[in-house]
Write a protein that holds these residues in place. Structure first.
Motif, PDB file in Angstrom:
ATOM      1  N   CYS A  37       0.779  -1.194  -0.028  1.00 53.23           N
ATOM      2  CA  CYS A  37       0.010  -0.123   0.173  1.00 53.23           C
ATOM      3  C   CYS A  37       0.941   1.321   0.207  1.00 53.23           C
ATOM      4  N   ASP A  38       0.730   2.095  -1.118  1.00 61.01           N
ATOM      5  CA  ASP A  38       1.420   3.299  -1.332  1.00 61.01           C
ATOM      6  C   ASP A  38       0.854   4.346  -0.617  1.00 61.01           C
ATOM      7  N   LEU A  39       1.384   4.953   0.670  1.00 57.75           N
ATOM      8  CA  LEU A  39       0.900   5.915   1.526  1.00 57.75           C
ATOM      9  C   LEU A  39       1.619   7.317   1.323  1.00 57.75           C
ATOM     10  N   ASP A  40       2.652   7.219   0.445  1.00 61.95           N
ATOM     11  CA  ASP A  40       3.377   8.462   0.071  1.00 61.95           C
ATOM     12  C   ASP A  40       2.545   9.148  -1.055  1.00 61.95           C
ATOM     13  N   PHE A  41       1.766  10.009  -0.673  1.00 60.25           N
ATOM     14  CA  PHE A  41       0.708  10.637  -1.656  1.00 60.25           C
ATOM     15  C   PHE A  41       1.453  11.930  -2.445  1.00 60.25           C
ATOM     16  N   ASN A  44       4.620   8.713  -4.403  1.00 58.93           N
ATOM     17  CA  ASN A  44       3.876   7.656  -5.072  1.00 58.93           C
ATOM     18  C   ASN A  44       4.441   6.928  -6.254  1.00 58.93           C
ATOM     19  N   ASN A  45       5.313   6.253  -5.804  1.00 52.83           N
ATOM     20  CA  ASN A  45       6.017   5.429  -6.674  1.00 52.83           C
ATOM     21  C   ASN A  45       6.091   3.914  -6.655  1.00 52.83           C
ATOM     22  N   ALA A  46       5.258   3.267  -5.523  1.00 54.10           N
ATOM     23  CA  ALA A  46       5.613   1.873  -5.426  1.00 54.10           C
ATOM     24  C   ALA A  46       5.209   1.065  -6.438  1.00 54.10           C
ATOM     25  N   ASP A  47       4.045   1.599  -7.095  1.00 55.23           N
ATOM     26  CA  ASP A  47       3.437   0.950  -8.351  1.00 55.23           C
ATOM     27  C   ASP A  47       4.560   0.830  -9.437  1.00 55.23           C
ATOM     28  N   VAL A  48       5.280   1.911  -9.855  1.00 55.48           N
ATOM     29  CA  VAL A  48       6.241   1.919 -10.775  1.00 55.48           C
ATOM     30  C   VAL A  48       7.250   1.024 -10.514  1.00 55.48           C
ATOM     31  N   VAL A  49       7.755   0.852  -9.108  1.00 57.76           N
ATOM     32  CA  VAL A  49       8.832  -0.229  -8.582  1.00 57.76           C
ATOM     33  C   VAL A  49       8.239  -1.582  -8.939  1.00 57.76           C
ATOM     34  N   LEU A  50       6.883  -1.844  -8.667  1.00 54.01           N
ATOM     35  CA  LEU A  50       6.164  -3.086  -8.733  1.00 54.01           C
ATOM     36  C   LEU A  50       5.967  -3.586 -10.121  1.00 54.01           C
ATOM     37  N   GLY A  51       6.004  -2.456 -11.186  1.00 52.70           N
ATOM     38  CA  GLY A  51       5.530  -2.568 -12.546  1.00 52.70           C
ATOM     39  C   GLY A  51       4.194  -2.750 -12.750  1.00 52.70           C
ATOM     40  N   ARG A  69     -14.916   0.356  -4.026  1.00 55.68           N
ATOM     41  CA  ARG A  69     -14.821  -0.402  -2.672  1.00 55.68           C
ATOM     42  C   ARG A  69     -13.430  -0.547  -2.749  1.00 55.68           C
ATOM     43  N   PRO A  70     -12.654  -0.826  -1.651  1.00 60.36           N
ATOM     44  CA  PRO A  70     -11.216  -1.240  -1.237  1.00 60.36           C
ATOM     45  C   PRO A  70     -10.902  -2.260  -2.086  1.00 60.36           C
ATOM     46  N   ARG A  71     -11.423  -3.333  -2.384  1.00 55.96           N
ATOM     47  CA  ARG A  71     -11.155  -4.461  -3.025  1.00 55.96           C
ATOM     48  C   ARG A  71     -10.931  -3.816  -4.627  1.00 55.96           C
ATOM     49  N   GLN A  72     -11.846  -2.907  -5.255  1.00 54.01           N
ATOM     50  CA  GLN A  72     -11.575  -2.743  -6.580  1.00 54.01           C
ATOM     51  C   GLN A  72     -10.221  -1.862  -6.656  1.00 54.01           C
ATOM     52  N   ALA A  73      -9.862  -1.357  -5.484  1.00 56.75           N
ATOM     53  CA  ALA A  73      -8.605  -0.600  -5.781  1.00 56.75           C
ATOM     54  C   ALA A  73      -7.359  -1.472  -5.934  1.00 56.75           C
ATOM     55  N   TYR A  80       3.058 -12.449  -9.805  1.00 59.52           N
ATOM     56  CA  TYR A  80       2.830 -13.070  -8.647  1.00 59.52           C
ATOM     57  C   TYR A  80       1.615 -13.007  -8.153  1.00 59.52           C
ATOM     58  N   PRO A  81       0.861 -14.015  -8.443  1.00 58.57           N
ATOM     59  CA  PRO A  81      -0.865 -13.750  -7.974  1.00 58.57           C
ATOM     60  C   PRO A  81      -1.296 -13.737  -6.737  1.00 58.57           C
ATOM     61  N   THR A  82      -0.282 -13.839  -5.651  1.00 60.92           N
ATOM     62  CA  THR A  82      -0.636 -13.231  -4.515  1.00 60.92           C
ATOM     63  C   THR A  82      -0.245 -12.069  -3.956  1.00 60.92           C
ATOM     64  N   LEU A  83       0.309 -11.294  -4.829  1.00 56.42           N
ATOM     65  CA  LEU A  83       0.777  -9.928  -4.600  1.00 56.42           C
ATOM     66  C   LEU A  83      -0.007  -8.829  -5.087  1.00 56.42           C
ATOM     67  N   PHE A  84      -0.519  -7.828  -4.320  1.00 54.25           N
ATOM     68  CA  PHE A  84      -1.474  -7.157  -4.805  1.00 54.25           C
ATOM     69  C   PHE A  84      -0.735  -5.522  -4.510  1.00 54.25           C
ATOM     70  N   SER A  85      -1.020  -4.474  -5.342  1.00 55.30           N
ATOM     71  CA  SER A  85      -0.630  -3.237  -4.979  1.00 55.30           C
ATOM     72  C   SER A  85      -1.810  -2.380  -4.841  1.00 55.30           C
ATOM     73  N   LEU A  86      -1.766  -1.464  -4.032  1.00 51.31           N
ATOM     74  CA  LEU A  86      -2.701  -0.294  -3.637  1.00 51.31           C
ATOM     75  C   LEU A  86      -2.076   0.917  -4.027  1.00 51.31           C
ATOM     76  N   ALA A  87      -2.410   1.544  -5.106  1.00 51.32           N
ATOM     77  CA  ALA A  87      -1.491   2.583  -5.343  1.00 51.32           C
ATOM     78  C   ALA A  87      -1.900   4.234  -4.622  1.00 51.32           C
ATOM     79  N   SER A  88      -1.168   5.338  -4.798  1.00 54.11           N
ATOM     80  CA  SER A  88      -1.682   6.464  -4.583  1.00 54.11           C
ATOM     81  C   SER A  88      -1.176   7.447  -5.641  1.00 54.11           C
TER      82      SER A  88
END
Length: 240
Positions: A37-41, A44-51, A69-73, A80-88
């Motif tokens: 979960c990226d809380l660096d508003f 916000n580049n965690a999703d970039v690192v994860l691709g 809904r939270p799950r939609q985000a 990696y099917p068990t890894l999820f990103s929650l971007a900001s």
């Protein structure tokens, strides 16, 4: 219920986001269900690192402000099917309370094993918002004096949160510098900060392939340590 771990640092540029994302990958490879979960508003580049930067339809602010809904985000990682990103991906001038973010993460907690929270560097409002959503903390620093001073400030502030565990990861470690006495060792840093050392992560050097291998091994050791909740009682940790 997921273990919520804030990954933080006093100083920018120490590789906090890289450590957070690589820890998420290694935990997922061990079979755990993980959210990064990226809380660096601001950055916000965690999703970039994860691709996963081009895969998100919504972000954490959409979930906080009720546009989804939270799950939609959540975005499932393509490898990696068990890894999820929650971007900001959006910056908001509006005040975003820790309680609102915590409600979003709590609603997802039962479905996951770990929620890794990438905190902004520094000790301002964003840091406290991220820390308020967690129950454990991983402090990332480098062996440089300025980074160590800031990490010491963060460690002192985190005491007020009464986390169940606070870990330390020393990033960009150079064994040749340690041997020459140019920097202090990760074990000395751990003792000075009074925070248990979870892993030392060598500086990546693409010229020397063994450095890349050691870094990957060090991230696996970090994931093993975090997953078990215990430090291995060995003289030297992997990657040092």
């Amino acid at each position: 219920m997921a273990r919520k771990i804030v990954v933080t640092s006093g100083k920018g540029g120490v590789g906090k986001t890289t450590v957070c994302c690589n820890l998420g990958v290694q935990l997922a490879k061990r079979g755990y269900r993980v959210i990064v979960c990226d809380l660096d508003f601001g950055l916000n580049n965690a999703d970039v690192v994860l691709g996963t930067e081009n895969l998100a339809a919504y972000d954490v602010l959409d979930a906080v402000e009720g546009r989804c809904r939270p799950r939609q985000a959540l975005v499932r990682h393509p490898r990696y099917p068990t890894l999820f990103s929650l971007a900001s991906n959006r910056y908001s001038q509006r005040y975003i309370s820790p309680q609102a973010v915590r409600l979003v993460l709590d609603s997802l907690s039962a479905q996951f094993d770990f929620i890794l929270i990438d905190s902004p560097a520094g000790i301002d409002e964003g840091f406290h918002r991220a820390a308020s959503c967690a129950e454990e903390a991983l402090i990332v620093t480098t062996p440089h004096i300025s980074a160590l001073r800031d990490a010491d400030k963060v460690a002192s502030i985190l005491k007020s949160y009464r986390f169940s565990r606070v870990w330390l990861a020393v990033n960009m470690v150079r064994k040749d510098f340690i041997r020459r006495g140019e920097i202090i060792s990760p074990f000395e840093i751990s003792a000075a900060l009074r925070v248990p050392l979870a892993a030392a992560l060598p500086e990546e050097d693409k010229v020397f392939l063994h450095n890349i291998f050691e870094r990957s091994r060090a991230f696996r050791a970090l994931a093993a340590c975090i997953a078990s909740g215990e430090l291995k009682k060995t003289k030297h940790r992997e990657g040092v």
